[in-house]
Design a protein around this motif. Sequence first.
Motif, PDB file in Angstrom:
ATOM      1  N   UNK A   1       6.428   3.161   4.394  1.00 19.53           N
ATOM      2  CA  UNK A   1       6.872   3.170   2.996  1.00 19.53           C
ATOM      3  C   UNK A   1       7.044   1.757   2.450  1.00 19.53           C
ATOM      4  N   UNK A   2       6.485   1.530   1.262  1.00 20.77           N
ATOM      5  CA  UNK A   2       6.651   0.238   0.604  1.00 20.77           C
ATOM      6  C   UNK A   2       5.705  -0.833   1.109  1.00 20.77           C
ATOM      7  N   UNK A   3       4.808  -0.473   2.008  1.00 19.31           N
ATOM      8  CA  UNK A   3       3.902  -1.475   2.583  1.00 19.31           C
ATOM      9  C   UNK A   3       2.794  -1.864   1.614  1.00 19.31           C
TER      10      UNK A   3
ATOM     11  N   UNK B   1     -10.194  -3.948  16.214  1.00 17.69           N
ATOM     12  CA  UNK B   1      -9.320  -5.113  16.256  1.00 17.69           C
ATOM     13  C   UNK B   1      -8.084  -4.781  15.417  1.00 17.69           C
ATOM     14  N   UNK B   2      -6.930  -5.256  15.856  1.00 15.44           N
ATOM     15  CA  UNK B   2      -5.683  -4.862  15.190  1.00 15.44           C
ATOM     16  C   UNK B   2      -4.975  -6.080  14.594  1.00 15.44           C
ATOM     17  N   UNK B   3      -4.509  -5.913  13.391  1.00 14.53           N
ATOM     18  CA  UNK B   3      -3.868  -7.023  12.679  1.00 14.53           C
ATOM     19  C   UNK B   3      -2.647  -6.529  11.912  1.00 14.53           C
ATOM     20  N   UNK B   4      -1.781  -7.491  11.646  1.00 15.39           N
ATOM     21  CA  UNK B   4      -0.684  -7.256  10.717  1.00 15.39           C
ATOM     22  C   UNK B   4      -0.874  -8.265   9.594  1.00 15.39           C
ATOM     23  N   UNK B   5      -0.786  -7.809   8.343  1.00 16.37           N
ATOM     24  CA  UNK B   5      -0.916  -8.767   7.239  1.00 16.37           C
ATOM     25  C   UNK B   5       0.349  -8.725   6.396  1.00 16.37           C
ATOM     26  N   UNK B   6       0.716  -9.876   5.890  1.00 13.85           N
ATOM     27  CA  UNK B   6       1.845  -9.978   4.963  1.00 13.85           C
ATOM     28  C   UNK B   6       1.312 -10.644   3.706  1.00 13.85           C
ATOM     29  N   UNK B   7       1.644 -10.075   2.554  1.00 16.64           N
ATOM     30  CA  UNK B   7       1.099 -10.607   1.306  1.00 16.64           C
ATOM     31  C   UNK B   7       2.062 -10.320   0.158  1.00 16.64           C
ATOM     32  N   UNK B   8       1.918 -11.146  -0.882  1.00 12.07           N
ATOM     33  CA  UNK B   8       2.831 -11.014  -2.019  1.00 12.07           C
ATOM     34  C   UNK B   8       2.154 -10.581  -3.301  1.00 12.07           C
TER      35      UNK B   8
ATOM     36  N   UNK C   1       1.925  -5.343   4.972  1.00 10.76           N
ATOM     37  CA  UNK C   1       3.349  -5.481   4.616  1.00 10.76           C
ATOM     38  C   UNK C   1       3.433  -6.296   3.333  1.00 10.76           C
ATOM     39  N   UNK C   2       3.837  -5.621   2.271  1.00  6.06           N
ATOM     40  CA  UNK C   2       3.978  -6.294   0.985  1.00  6.06           C
ATOM     41  C   UNK C   2       5.391  -6.852   0.865  1.00  6.06           C
ATOM     42  N   UNK C   3       5.479  -8.143   0.570  1.00  7.74           N
ATOM     43  CA  UNK C   3       6.783  -8.777   0.348  1.00  7.74           C
ATOM     44  C   UNK C   3       6.668  -9.658  -0.885  1.00  7.74           C
ATOM     45  N   UNK C   4       7.562  -9.437  -1.835  1.00  3.13           N
ATOM     46  CA  UNK C   4       7.502 -10.236  -3.067  1.00  3.13           C
ATOM     47  C   UNK C   4       7.626 -11.712  -2.705  1.00  3.13           C
TER      48      UNK C   4
END
Lengths: 105, 287
Positions: free
Chosen positions: B120-122, B264-271, B217-220
């Motif tokens: 949720x919220x990703x 291939x597995x990744x984690x992404x963080x973006x705004x 993962x969305x982060x403002x």
Amino acid sequence: MALVPGRAIKFAPPWDCADAIVTFDANSGDYWLVAVLAYDILRIVQSHDNGIQMPALAEQLATTHVSEVVANALSPTLHSLVDNQLLQPADWYTPALLPMNDSDD
Amino acid sequence: MTEALLHIAPFNVRIRSPFPAVRQHIAFFYLGFPHCQPDSFIDFDIQILPGKGFRRWWRPQVRFLLDGVESFYPLPAEQSAPMLEWGLNWCVASRPLGYLVMHAAVLARDGLAVMLPGFPGAGKSTLCASLCLQENWQLLSDELAILNPASGAMLPHPRPISLKNASLDVVKNFPGARLGRVYTDTRKGTISHAASPEASVSAASRTSLVRWIVFPRFEVGAVAHHEAISRAEAFNLISEQSFNKERMGEVGFDALCALLSGAQCFQITYGSTADGLQLIRDITVPA
């Protein structure tokens, strides 16, 4: 040590230098991420139908692990595997399960 | 009474309802979907019906029935169309159909798929809409990744993209975006749906193999970055998002392991959506 009765343990493929191995019980659907030492313990125990004595287990682990690692980590790892109901002492007595019946008769 | 026999790949679905909103929803979002023959096997026989008794008139309600059985509490009648989508999600996720079903968006290009498991919220749905509407990826699903254990292929299920709250304003400005009615005060807040691209509906028989698994993962205000994660960690995260892994037992475990072995597995963080898209481009660039 022996596998807890009823467990049907499978492992995920040996992925890219992983420090955790996915371990799956096909009977319950439960899974665990276990460290390499725990994985090796489970594989060795699994290959012994009637369980394996501790000295023999330590001896087999010594062929693939540094002896200091085995000496320091074996006991806590075994405790963890017992706590997670994957292993049990081989001399524990577990009553045989009756077949399932539809009625209480 | 509306009655539609639709092939919403890979399932045959029968929908019956007296609600005009359901008829309009089907006409708007399922226009290009093939119709089943009357004697086809129906996987899900769905009825969207009015509430019972005084609830037909006082604060009218809508009920969802699968094979004649009501499985949910009713919702306000004005949510009849969202209830169809939510109920259909539940059908796919909970019915034992021999597929491993996970909560994830899946999009493909040239037969290779990127899977975006959803927390949720990703920002999964916004990213999914961006990829298919702006970058022309084939939409397999925005919500339900359906894996065929026998072939290891991901099956398209290109239903409308669920949007909620802030994502509505983002997606409605995409070129070619066709959004339906906006519903306020639902359990999920303000929601709407975006129609699947016609090309994705036409390609609904084209399966894909998952090559990349990306946990967004969305982060403002976040600085965009991605990092590779181990397959064991990915297994753990995907298991939390699987609807029927327990029920699928050993078959599900083997299917998930095979899926991970080929990806291939990744984690992404973006705004921002633009940053998220760029990260996906970086990850999926052909070798």
